[in-house]
Design a protein around this motif. Structure first.
Motif, PDB file in Angstrom:
ATOM      1  N   GLY A 414       0.806  -1.203   0.000  1.00 23.83           N
ATOM      2  CA  GLY A 414       0.000   0.000   0.000  1.00 23.83           C
ATOM      3  C   GLY A 414       0.840   1.253   0.000  1.00 23.83           C
ATOM      4  N   ASP A 415       0.170   2.383  -0.168  1.00 21.24           N
ATOM      5  CA  ASP A 415       0.893   3.655  -0.256  1.00 21.24           C
ATOM      6  C   ASP A 415       1.590   4.001   1.054  1.00 21.24           C
ATOM      7  OD1 ASP A 415      -1.515   4.070   1.038  1.00 21.24           O
ATOM      8  OD2 ASP A 415      -2.248   5.589  -0.359  1.00 21.24           O
ATOM      9  N   LEU A 416       0.950   3.754   2.208  1.00 25.08           N
ATOM     10  CA  LEU A 416       1.591   4.077   3.474  1.00 25.08           C
ATOM     11  C   LEU A 416       2.773   3.139   3.753  1.00 25.08           C
ATOM     12  CD1 LEU A 416      -1.388   5.040   5.815  1.00 25.08           C
ATOM     13  CD2 LEU A 416      -0.017   6.468   4.287  1.00 25.08           C
ATOM     14  N   ASP A 435      16.480  -7.303  -8.873  1.00 23.88           N
ATOM     15  CA  ASP A 435      15.430  -7.297  -9.897  1.00 23.88           C
ATOM     16  C   ASP A 435      14.097  -7.290  -9.153  1.00 23.88           C
ATOM     17  OD1 ASP A 435      17.204  -7.382 -12.048  1.00 23.88           O
ATOM     18  OD2 ASP A 435      17.397  -9.553 -11.897  1.00 23.88           O
ATOM     19  N   LEU A 436      13.580  -6.087  -8.946  1.00 23.10           N
ATOM     20  CA  LEU A 436      12.452  -5.891  -8.032  1.00 23.10           C
ATOM     21  C   LEU A 436      11.420  -4.970  -8.664  1.00 23.10           C
ATOM     22  CD1 LEU A 436      11.658  -6.579  -5.037  1.00 23.10           C
ATOM     23  CD2 LEU A 436      12.574  -4.342  -4.440  1.00 23.10           C
ATOM     24  N   ARG A 437      10.216  -5.479  -8.825  1.00 24.46           N
ATOM     25  CA  ARG A 437       9.101  -4.654  -9.306  1.00 24.46           C
ATOM     26  C   ARG A 437       8.237  -4.283  -8.108  1.00 24.46           C
ATOM     27  NH1 ARG A 437       6.820  -7.477 -13.767  1.00 24.46           N
ATOM     28  NH2 ARG A 437       8.031  -6.085 -15.121  1.00 24.46           N
ATOM     29  N   VAL A 438       8.177  -3.000  -7.800  1.00 21.31           N
ATOM     30  CA  VAL A 438       7.410  -2.507  -6.660  1.00 21.31           C
ATOM     31  C   VAL A 438       6.085  -1.954  -7.177  1.00 21.31           C
ATOM     32  CG1 VAL A 438       7.370  -0.922  -4.699  1.00 21.31           C
ATOM     33  CG2 VAL A 438       9.537  -1.957  -5.437  1.00 21.31           C
ATOM     34  N   VAL A 439       4.993  -2.597  -6.815  1.00 23.06           N
ATOM     35  CA  VAL A 439       3.658  -2.176  -7.242  1.00 23.06           C
ATOM     36  C   VAL A 439       2.966  -1.535  -6.046  1.00 23.06           C
ATOM     37  CG1 VAL A 439       1.482  -2.874  -8.278  1.00 23.06           C
ATOM     38  CG2 VAL A 439       3.604  -4.093  -8.877  1.00 23.06           C
ATOM     39  N   VAL A 440       2.623  -0.268  -6.165  1.00 24.02           N
ATOM     40  CA  VAL A 440       2.045   0.486  -5.056  1.00 24.02           C
ATOM     41  C   VAL A 440       0.552   0.689  -5.309  1.00 24.02           C
ATOM     42  CG1 VAL A 440       2.197   2.556  -3.645  1.00 24.02           C
ATOM     43  CG2 VAL A 440       4.238   1.689  -4.821  1.00 24.02           C
ATOM     44  N   ALA A 441      -0.268   0.160  -4.408  1.00 22.56           N
ATOM     45  CA  ALA A 441      -1.704   0.405  -4.448  1.00 22.56           C
ATOM     46  C   ALA A 441      -1.973   1.725  -3.736  1.00 22.56           C
ATOM     47  CB  ALA A 441      -2.451  -0.742  -3.768  1.00 22.56           C
ATOM     48  N   ASP A 442      -2.249   2.767  -4.492  1.00 26.36           N
ATOM     49  CA  ASP A 442      -2.348   4.124  -3.952  1.00 26.36           C
ATOM     50  C   ASP A 442      -3.809   4.533  -3.796  1.00 26.36           C
ATOM     51  OD1 ASP A 442      -2.039   6.715  -3.181  1.00 26.36           O
ATOM     52  OD2 ASP A 442      -1.106   7.416  -5.042  1.00 26.36           O
ATOM     53  N   ASP A 443      -4.306   4.465  -2.556  1.00 23.33           N
ATOM     54  CA  ASP A 443      -5.644   4.977  -2.274  1.00 23.33           C
ATOM     55  C   ASP A 443      -5.590   6.218  -1.385  1.00 23.33           C
ATOM     56  OD1 ASP A 443      -4.917   3.826   0.099  1.00 23.33           O
ATOM     57  OD2 ASP A 443      -6.604   2.441   0.219  1.00 23.33           O
ATOM     58  N   ASP A 444      -4.421   6.867  -1.390  1.00 24.47           N
ATOM     59  CA  ASP A 444      -4.216   8.124  -0.670  1.00 24.47           C
ATOM     60  C   ASP A 444      -4.528   7.992   0.817  1.00 24.47           C
ATOM     61  OD1 ASP A 444      -3.427  10.760  -0.393  1.00 24.47           O
ATOM     62  OD2 ASP A 444      -5.425  11.546  -0.772  1.00 24.47           O
ATOM     63  N   GLY A 445      -3.886   7.011   1.458  1.00 22.05           N
ATOM     64  CA  GLY A 445      -4.043   6.908   2.907  1.00 22.05           C
ATOM     65  C   GLY A 445      -4.331   5.507   3.377  1.00 22.05           C
ATOM     66  N   GLY A 446      -4.746   5.400   4.631  1.00 20.87           N
ATOM     67  CA  GLY A 446      -4.981   4.104   5.270  1.00 20.87           C
ATOM     68  C   GLY A 446      -6.325   3.522   4.915  1.00 20.87           C
ATOM     69  N   GLY A 447      -6.436   2.967   3.731  1.00 17.52           N
ATOM     70  CA  GLY A 447      -7.711   2.456   3.244  1.00 17.52           C
ATOM     71  C   GLY A 447      -8.303   1.349   4.087  1.00 17.52           C
ATOM     72  N   GLY A 469      -1.488  12.792   0.078  1.00 16.60           N
ATOM     73  CA  GLY A 469      -1.502  13.879  -0.887  1.00 16.60           C
ATOM     74  C   GLY A 469      -0.224  14.045  -1.676  1.00 16.60           C
ATOM     75  N   ARG A 470       0.534  12.995  -1.838  1.00 17.15           N
ATOM     76  CA  ARG A 470       1.840  13.087  -2.492  1.00 17.15           C
ATOM     77  C   ARG A 470       1.819  12.359  -3.845  1.00 17.15           C
ATOM     78  NH1 ARG A 470       2.153  16.388   0.800  1.00 17.15           N
ATOM     79  NH2 ARG A 470       3.650  16.623   2.509  1.00 17.15           N
ATOM     80  N   ASP A 471       2.673  12.829  -4.733  1.00 14.85           N
ATOM     81  CA  ASP A 471       2.901  12.144  -6.008  1.00 14.85           C
ATOM     82  C   ASP A 471       3.954  11.073  -5.747  1.00 14.85           C
ATOM     83  OD1 ASP A 471       3.684  11.275  -8.510  1.00 14.85           O
ATOM     84  OD2 ASP A 471       3.688  13.282  -9.412  1.00 14.85           O
ATOM     85  N   LEU A 472       3.499   9.849  -5.530  1.00 12.23           N
ATOM     86  CA  LEU A 472       4.429   8.780  -5.139  1.00 12.23           C
ATOM     87  C   LEU A 472       5.414   8.456  -6.252  1.00 12.23           C
ATOM     88  CD1 LEU A 472       2.028   6.362  -3.222  1.00 12.23           C
ATOM     89  CD2 LEU A 472       3.335   8.323  -2.368  1.00 12.23           C
ATOM     90  N   GLY A 473       4.969   8.589  -7.501  1.00  8.91           N
ATOM     91  CA  GLY A 473       5.883   8.339  -8.614  1.00  8.91           C
ATOM     92  C   GLY A 473       7.029   9.328  -8.647  1.00  8.91           C
ATOM     93  N   THR A 483       9.930   4.796 -13.027  1.00 10.98           N
ATOM     94  CA  THR A 483       8.673   4.890 -12.283  1.00 10.98           C
ATOM     95  C   THR A 483       7.563   5.264 -13.245  1.00 10.98           C
ATOM     96  OG1 THR A 483       9.897   5.651 -10.347  1.00 10.98           O
ATOM     97  CG2 THR A 483       7.524   5.974 -10.323  1.00 10.98           C
ATOM     98  N   ARG A 484       6.395   4.639 -13.058  1.00 10.65           N
ATOM     99  CA  ARG A 484       5.302   4.909 -13.988  1.00 10.65           C
ATOM    100  C   ARG A 484       3.959   4.804 -13.271  1.00 10.65           C
ATOM    101  NH1 ARG A 484       5.238   5.057 -19.451  1.00 10.65           N
ATOM    102  NH2 ARG A 484       3.223   4.804 -20.490  1.00 10.65           N
ATOM    103  N   PRO A 485       3.093   5.815 -13.427  1.00 11.12           N
ATOM    104  CA  PRO A 485       1.721   5.658 -12.943  1.00 11.12           C
ATOM    105  C   PRO A 485       0.930   4.812 -13.936  1.00 11.12           C
ATOM    106  CG  PRO A 485       2.004   7.822 -13.926  1.00 11.12           C
ATOM    107  CD  PRO A 485       3.358   7.167 -13.959  1.00 11.12           C
ATOM    108  N   VAL A 486       0.070   3.944 -13.424  1.00 17.33           N
ATOM    109  CA  VAL A 486      -0.705   3.057 -14.293  1.00 17.33           C
ATOM    110  C   VAL A 486      -2.172   3.159 -13.895  1.00 17.33           C
ATOM    111  CG1 VAL A 486      -1.067   0.703 -15.097  1.00 17.33           C
ATOM    112  CG2 VAL A 486       1.243   1.480 -14.535  1.00 17.33           C
ATOM    113  N   THR A 487      -3.008   3.569 -14.830  1.00 12.14           N
ATOM    114  CA  THR A 487      -4.443   3.660 -14.563  1.00 12.14           C
ATOM    115  C   THR A 487      -5.263   2.783 -15.503  1.00 12.14           C
ATOM    116  OG1 THR A 487      -4.611   5.590 -16.025  1.00 12.14           O
ATOM    117  CG2 THR A 487      -4.255   6.014 -13.666  1.00 12.14           C
ATOM    118  N   ASP A 488      -4.655   2.335 -16.583  1.00 12.59           N
ATOM    119  CA  ASP A 488      -5.350   1.544 -17.600  1.00 12.59           C
ATOM    120  C   ASP A 488      -5.145   0.057 -17.330  1.00 12.59           C
ATOM    121  OD1 ASP A 488      -6.622   1.434 -20.443  1.00 12.59           O
ATOM    122  OD2 ASP A 488      -4.847   0.129 -20.552  1.00 12.59           O
ATOM    123  N   ARG A 489      -6.215  -0.712 -17.387  1.00 12.75           N
ATOM    124  CA  ARG A 489      -6.139  -2.142 -17.063  1.00 12.75           C
ATOM    125  C   ARG A 489      -5.276  -2.917 -18.051  1.00 12.75           C
ATOM    126  NH1 ARG A 489     -10.680  -0.017 -15.094  1.00 12.75           N
ATOM    127  NH2 ARG A 489     -11.508  -0.844 -13.103  1.00 12.75           N
TER     128      ARG A 489
END
Length: 518
Positions: A414-416, A435-447, A469-473, A483-489
């Motif tokens: 998660g983001d936190l 060789d590490l892919r870090v996938v961040v589930a960003d719901d802007d806080g403690g979901g 409220g931060r741009d994690l990327g 680093t890349r933001p991903v919104t498309d499935r």
């Protein structure tokens, strides 16, 4: 007064006991140990890793220990030691063989106000399974070797079947370096392991299910094997390494409080199940017999309802109708709106489906979302810090697992949790880049707090969700990693399918309002 000799003895004792991975954090007081380890590494006896942050180094060592069987970490005196507490606590509750070596000031300085001097003896309390005090003022290399051998085998659980962290506190006096160190290297100490008892034969009777909590690959595979031999429904948490085969019920958590769940009369439990409320309720039911299968002398019993503890179990194949009923009822959460934000469950399902090598799951929502995903590939080994289920140290742990196994690793957190362990994206110059892919589930806080009673309170946003409220990327790119933001499935699937080469960070905004049942 021979600190260089003590440092070399500590290093050689680790080599003799087979501890091949050591993390070093910089410091003056620990110089003798660091140099001794560097000399041992140059002889090919072990592999060194360096980190500037002791907390990140501690969790790196946890990951190395989990993936290779044991690891050590060395830090200097003072607050450096305190920064190891979270990793030590996790290792204690997860049964991870971790050798914590802390340099200390001479006993005569403790309590004097001397620089970087504090009470380090017993600082970890009962969070370690054993401890050892060494002092360079003792001219006793044989005793140093013997003490190190004993405490390392305590970490391994060789005789106790209760592995975990140990603390070696070494009081060192100047000078810390010498041109030459001579000593007689003893032979390795051979310690016989305690023997496990024969398998317990269970009787046919109650409607039985197999529950697999957080576990090693070996324990998880045994849970799956037992379920398949006995033809029983298998409820496997993501980090159980049992979540596969024709007996696994992917959506078991959604069914436990329904009609089928009420028919359960016996649970055969492997590993450390702590993930969901429905499971906790099941284990606490007075009408359910709980059989705990443990490869350790310790076993979990959070509901105080375990009626039998054994090393292994057998059961004759049961009528297939019970398993068939669970398979017919197996279901997933409703699909999300394809035009809206990706949900946490969707993201977890995509990560599980595409991960290869190692998959590391952060606590809070990510591991719970993965618990509702369809069954993933059988060739993926899943890991999580479920000893205490903290959000800290996930990136560092994943790095250790990748470096320990040599396999590409995907981490979903998660983001936190990402912000909490941000410093682990710093890899010192000259150190191997995982060789590490870090996938961040960003719901802007403690979901995860949205599923709790406090979600309706006026205090929810400021005290619990705490939106970042931060741009994690942008933050991650500051470390120099792609680093890349991903919104498309479709793009998400493509990114997760690509080979992992070095560190990359994918930030995926997710719908905070669509949290799964916990």
């Amino acid at each position: 007064m021979n600190s260089p000799l003590l440092g070399r003895v500590i290093a050689e004792a680790l080599v003799l006991a087979g501890v091949g991975e050591v993390v070093i954090c910089p410091g003056s007081r620990s110089a003798a140990i660091a140099v001794g380890l560097a000399q041992a590494a140059s002889d090919g006896g072990l592999r060194l890793h360096t980190r500037s942050d002791e907390r990140a180094g501690g969790f790196l060592a946890v990951g190395l220990a989990r993936s290779t069987g044991s690891a050590a970490i060395v830090v200097t005196s003072g607050t450096a030691v305190g920064n190891l507490m979270p990793a030590v606590m996790e290792a204690r509750h997860a049964g991870v063989p971790l050798v914590v070596i802390t340099a200390d000031r001479p006993a005569t300085l403790v309590g004097s106000g001397a620089n970087q001097t504090t009470e380090q003896v017993d600082i970890f309390g009962n969070h370690v399974v054993d401890d050892l005090r060494l002092a360079s003022t003792d001219a006793a290399p044989d005793a140093w070797f013997a003490g190190m051998a004993r405490v390392i085998h305590s970490a391994l659980g060789t005789r106790t079947r209760n592995p975990g962290p140990v603390h070696v506190n070494a009081a060192l006096t100047e000078p810390f370096l010498a041109d030459e160190v001579t000593f007689n290297r003893p032979a390795a100490l051979h310690v016989a392991a305690s023997e496990s008892a024969p398998a317990t034969a269970l009787t046919t009777g109650p409607q039985t299910v197999v529950l697999a909590g957080d576990a090693s690959l070996g324990v998880g595979m045994r849970a799956r094997e037992f379920a398949e031999q006995a033809r029983l429904p298998l409820f496997a948490e993501p980090s159980s390494n049992a979540r596969g085969g024709d007996c696994a019920i992917a959506g078991y958590r959604l069914l436990l409080d329904g009609d089928l769940g009420t028919q359960i009369g016996r649970v055969v439990c492997f590993g450390h199940p702590t993930l969901s409320r429905p499971v906790t309720r099941l284990l606490g039911r007075a009408d359910v017999e709980v059989v705990m299968v443990s490869d350790r002398s310790w076993w979990p019993d959070p509901a105080a309802n375990v009626s039998m503890v054994c090393d292994d179990v057998t059961l004759e194949p049961q009528p297939e109708a019970w398993l068939d009923a669970w398979r017919a009822a197996d279901r997933y959460l409703p699909a999300a709106n394809p035009d809206g934000l990706i949900t946490g469950v969707e993201l977890a399902a995509a990560v599980v489906a595409h991960a290869t090598g190692n998959l590391v799951l952060g606590s809070s929502n990510p591991v719970r979302d993965a618990d509702l995903a369809p069954i993933g590939p059988a060739d993926t080994v899943c890991w999580a810090n479920r000893g205490l289920s903290g959000i800290d140290g996930v990136i560092a742990t994943a790095t250790g697992i990748m470096l320990g196994t040599g396999e590409p690793t995907t981490v979903l957190l998660g983001d936190l949790g990402f912000l909490h362990d941000l410093g682990s994206l710093h890899i010192p110059a000259g150190q191997p880049v995982p060789d590490l892919r870090v996938v961040v589930a960003d719901d802007d806080g403690g979901g995860i707090f949205r599923t709790l009673e406090v979600a309706g309170s006026d205090w929810f946003e400021p005290l619990f969700a705490m939106p970042h409220g931060r741009d994690l990327g942008a933050i991650a790119s500051g470390f120099g990693w792609p680093t890349r933001p991903v919104t498309d499935r479709a793009e998400l699937a493509a990114r997760l399918s690509a080979p992992i080469n070095g560190i990359e960070v994918l930030v995926v905004p997710i719908d905070p309002e669509r949290a799964a049942v916990r």
